[in-house]
Design a protein around this motif. Structure first.
Motif, PDB file in Angstrom:
ATOM      1  N   GLY A  92       0.910  -1.096  -0.066  1.00 30.98           N
ATOM      2  CA  GLY A  92       0.038   0.113   0.218  1.00 30.98           C
ATOM      3  C   GLY A  92       0.888   1.144   0.038  1.00 30.98           C
ATOM      4  O   GLY A  92       1.937   1.178  -0.312  1.00 30.98           O
ATOM      5  N   GLN A  93       0.295   2.225   0.678  1.00 35.32           N
ATOM      6  CA  GLN A  93       1.057   3.551   0.545  1.00 35.32           C
ATOM      7  C   GLN A  93       1.216   4.158   1.876  1.00 35.32           C
ATOM      8  O   GLN A  93      -0.082   4.266   2.707  1.00 35.32           O
ATOM      9  N   LYS A  94       2.342   4.733   2.381  1.00 35.35           N
ATOM     10  CA  LYS A  94       2.392   5.517   3.510  1.00 35.35           C
ATOM     11  C   LYS A  94       2.652   7.026   3.276  1.00 35.35           C
ATOM     12  O   LYS A  94       3.540   7.127   2.555  1.00 35.35           O
ATOM     13  N   GLN A  95       1.485   7.848   3.538  1.00 39.07           N
ATOM     14  CA  GLN A  95       1.689   9.130   3.036  1.00 39.07           C
ATOM     15  C   GLN A  95       1.797  10.319   3.975  1.00 39.07           C
ATOM     16  O   GLN A  95       1.112  10.014   5.075  1.00 39.07           O
ATOM     17  N   LYS A  96       2.252  11.355   3.644  1.00 36.45           N
ATOM     18  CA  LYS A  96       2.416  12.760   4.542  1.00 36.45           C
ATOM     19  C   LYS A  96       1.476  13.548   3.722  1.00 36.45           C
ATOM     20  O   LYS A  96       1.364  13.746   2.627  1.00 36.45           O
ATOM     21  N   TRP A  97       0.473  14.295   4.561  1.00 36.13           N
ATOM     22  CA  TRP A  97      -0.442  14.936   3.816  1.00 36.13           C
ATOM     23  C   TRP A  97      -0.171  16.387   4.296  1.00 36.13           C
ATOM     24  O   TRP A  97       0.261  16.875   5.155  1.00 36.13           O
ATOM     25  N   PHE A  98      -0.740  17.228   3.211  1.00 33.06           N
ATOM     26  CA  PHE A  98      -0.377  18.575   3.139  1.00 33.06           C
ATOM     27  C   PHE A  98      -1.829  19.262   2.886  1.00 33.06           C
ATOM     28  O   PHE A  98      -2.567  19.002   2.016  1.00 33.06           O
ATOM     29  N   LEU A  99      -2.149  20.458   3.701  1.00 32.21           N
ATOM     30  CA  LEU A  99      -3.374  21.303   3.373  1.00 32.21           C
ATOM     31  C   LEU A  99      -2.717  22.549   2.818  1.00 32.21           C
ATOM     32  O   LEU A  99      -1.988  23.325   3.421  1.00 32.21           O
ATOM     33  N   PHE A 100      -3.012  22.940   1.560  1.00 33.71           N
ATOM     34  CA  PHE A 100      -2.519  24.134   0.681  1.00 33.71           C
ATOM     35  C   PHE A 100      -3.786  25.020   0.594  1.00 33.71           C
ATOM     36  O   PHE A 100      -4.941  24.439   0.143  1.00 33.71           O
ATOM     37  N   ARG A 101      -3.725  26.151   0.765  1.00 35.38           N
ATOM     38  CA  ARG A 101      -4.806  27.387   0.216  1.00 35.38           C
ATOM     39  C   ARG A 101      -4.363  27.653  -1.225  1.00 35.38           C
ATOM     40  O   ARG A 101      -3.368  27.954  -1.586  1.00 35.38           O
ATOM     41  N   PHE A 102      -5.719  27.364  -2.065  1.00 35.23           N
ATOM     42  CA  PHE A 102      -5.673  27.705  -3.421  1.00 35.23           C
ATOM     43  C   PHE A 102      -5.450  29.192  -3.525  1.00 35.23           C
ATOM     44  O   PHE A 102      -6.144  29.909  -3.066  1.00 35.23           O
ATOM     45  N   THR A 103      -4.375  29.912  -4.249  1.00 31.70           N
ATOM     46  CA  THR A 103      -4.201  31.345  -4.373  1.00 31.70           C
ATOM     47  C   THR A 103      -4.574  31.815  -5.592  1.00 31.70           C
ATOM     48  O   THR A 103      -4.517  32.936  -5.978  1.00 31.70           O
ATOM     49  N   GLY A 104      -5.061  30.693  -6.737  1.00 31.08           N
ATOM     50  CA  GLY A 104      -5.396  31.187  -7.835  1.00 31.08           C
ATOM     51  C   GLY A 104      -6.873  31.227  -8.124  1.00 31.08           C
ATOM     52  O   GLY A 104      -7.716  31.527  -7.397  1.00 31.08           O
ATOM     53  N   SER A 105      -7.198  31.317  -9.518  1.00 30.64           N
ATOM     54  CA  SER A 105      -8.688  30.989  -9.925  1.00 30.64           C
ATOM     55  C   SER A 105      -8.972  29.801 -10.570  1.00 30.64           C
ATOM     56  O   SER A 105      -7.959  29.011 -10.910  1.00 30.64           O
TER      57      SER A 105
END
Length: 155
Positions: A92-105
């Protein structure tokens, strides 16, 4: 299965100004929606991998980091597809997760990338994310949503 290692990867939650999350429908699994994710290349750190995967899968890099997961989250592949995915080398997969704010349109997003993985995309409320993903990843999505819940913009 327990003898096989996990593939290291990253997952990205891309949140717009209304608090909605980018999800895309997989080309190879119609009806299965997911957030951008992918493997970490040899010698690559998780955060640069997340920015790379974001651009590779959404066609945009217009995002800023808000927070990363405290730890690594894992999922196991079902036995019936384990031998087909990643040539059967991983459980399977072991993941590091990130929350990003979308700054575009919205016009900055283009899933018709060099190696497209998605056929469609949309913005979705965070609470619906676990229901949209394939069954074997639902627990991981519940964990990610629960951890990042305090950081979501209230729509």
């Amino acid at each position: 299965m327990s003898d096989l290692p996990y593939r290291l990867g990253v997952g990205i939650i891309l949140m717009n100004a209304e608090g909605l999350i980018f999800v895309a429908e997989r080309i190879d699994t119609p009806g299965a929606w997911q957030m951008p994710q992918g493997g970490i290349d040899a010698g690559e750190d998780p955060l640069p991998a997340a920015f790379r995967e974001l651009e590779e899968e959404t066609g945009t890099s217009k995002a800023e980091l808000l927070v990363e997961s405290r730890g690594w989250l894992a999922y196991d592949l079902p036995e019936e597809i384990r031998g087909k995915v990643w040539k059967g080398r991983y459980r399977g997969q072991k993941q590091k997760w990130f929350l990003f704010r979308f700054t575009g349109s919205d016009s900055d997003i283009d899933i018709a990338t060099e190696h497209p993985e998605f056929s469609a995309w949309k913005w979705a409320p965070p609470h619906l994310l676990p229901e949209m993903i394939v069954g074997f990843k639902q627990d991981l999505y519940r964990q990610v949503v629960a951890e990042f819940l305090p950081h979501f913009v209230k729509a």
